[in-house]
Motif scaffolding. Structure first.
Motif: not given
Length: 269
Positions: A261-264, A113-115, A88-92
Motif C-alpha cells: 500500500e505504501y509503495l503504491a 526514495d522512501r524508508l 532512489k532506493v526504498t530502504f526496508i
C-alpha cells in the motif's frame, strides 16, 4: 565492489526498475525476509545483505571501534549502495535497522526514495518525558545474561520478542537465529542498539518514512511509534494487528499488504 559484496554477503534478486533494500534487525540475518520476498520479486529489484557479524558476513571485517555506534553499520549500507550504484532506493529496515536507514538517508538523501520502518525505535531506554520500554537495569541484566549464558539468553529472549506463544515454532526459529551469531559480537551489537539515542536526528530527516508499529510489542511499545510519528517529518503511521516484534515472520501477509500500500502511494516513482 567485490570486497563490499563479500563482506556483507550481498545478494540481488528479482526484477524491476525500482530497488528495495532489505536490512535485517539485531540477532537476525537476511534469511528472515524469506516469508515476504516472493510478494515483491516480480516487480522490484531486491537487495539483501547481512550486517558484519551476522549471517554469512565476513567476521574478519568486524572491529569494535568501527561498530561502536550505529554509524558504522550505516556506512556499510552506504558502501553497498555505492558498490551496486543504487539510486532512489526504498530502504526496508526492521527494528534497529530503521534508525540505521534513517541515518544513511540523512547522509545521502538523494539516493533514497522512501524508508519503511518495521518496529522502529529512536531510543529503547526510558527517559524523563519519554517512554522507551526499558530501564537501565533491564538492559544491564540483558547484557550480563548474554555474556554469562548466551544460549540461555537466546532461549529467554526469543519467545518474549516473538510474542506468539500459540506458534512455538516461530520462537524456535528466532532462537536458532540468535544462537547462530558470534556471542561477543552479538553482545556488542546489543549494547550499541539498546544504548543508542537518535531522537535529536528525527527532525533533521527529510526522506518520507512509513512507521509500521506492531501491537503488543515487548521490545517497542506503541508510545514509541507515536513519538516517532510526531517528530519525523513526512512520516506515515500504521498500527498493525500483528503481535510481537517480528511481523514479517509471524504475520507476513499483513506485512506485505501494508508495504504494498505504501509503495503504491502517490509520489512514488
Amino acid at each position: 565492489m567485490v570486497d563490499v559484496l563479500n563482506r556483507n554477503h550481498v545478494n540481488v534478486i528479482g526484477e524491476g526498475d525500482r530497488t528495495l533494500l532489505f536490512a535485517h534487525g539485531f540477532g537476525c540475518d537476511q534469511s528472515m525476509w524469506q516469508y515476504i520476498l516472493p510478494a515483491f520479486e516480480d516487480q522490484y529489484r531486491i537487495v539483501l545483505f547481512d550486517y558484519v557479524g551476522s549471517g554469512k558476513s565476513d567476521l574478519r571485517a568486524y572491529t569494535s571501534e568501527k561498530y561502536r555506534t550505529l554509524r558504522g553499520y550505516m556506512q556499510d549500507v552506504l558502501d553497498i549502495i555505492d558498490a551496486l550504484e543504487l539510486d532512489k532506493v526504498t530502504f526496508i529496515g526492521h527494528s534497529v535497522s530503521s534508525m540505521i536507514g534513517m541515518l544513511a538517508s540523512m547522509e545521502r538523501p538523494g539516493r533514497f526514495d522512501r524508508l519503511v520502518m518495521i518496529g522502529p525505535s529512536p531510543r529503547y531506554l526510558n527517559d524523563e518525558g519519554y517512554f522507551g520500554g526499558f530501564d537501565p537495569e533491564d538492559i544491564a541484566e540483558l547484557l550480563e545474561m548474554m555474556e554469562m549464558n548466551f544460549a540461555g539468553w537466546a532461549s529467554f529472549m526469543a519467545p518474549l520478542a516473538m510474542n506468539n506463544p500459540e506458534r512455538p515454532k516461530l520462537s524456535q526459529e528466532l532462537e536458532r537465529s540468535f544462537i547462530s551469531a558470534d556471542p561477543a559480537i552479538a553482545r556488542e551489537f546489543a549494547e550499541v542498539t539498546f544504548m543508542s539515542d537518535h531522537r535529536q536526528e528525527l527532525p533533521l530527516a527529510s526522506v518520507p518514512a512509513l512507521i509500521m508499529q506492531c501491537s503488543e510489542d515487548s521490545v517497542v511499545p506503541i508510545e514509541v511509534g507515536a513519538y516517532l510519528h510526531r517528530h519525523l517529518r513526512n512520516s506515515t503511521f500504521r498500527l498493525m494487528e500483528a503481535k510481537g516484534h517480528y511481523p514479517h515472520i509471524s504475520h507476513p501477509q499483513e506485512t506485505i499488504a501494508v508495504i504494498r500500500e505504501y509503495l503504491a502511494a502517490p509520489g512514488l516513482s
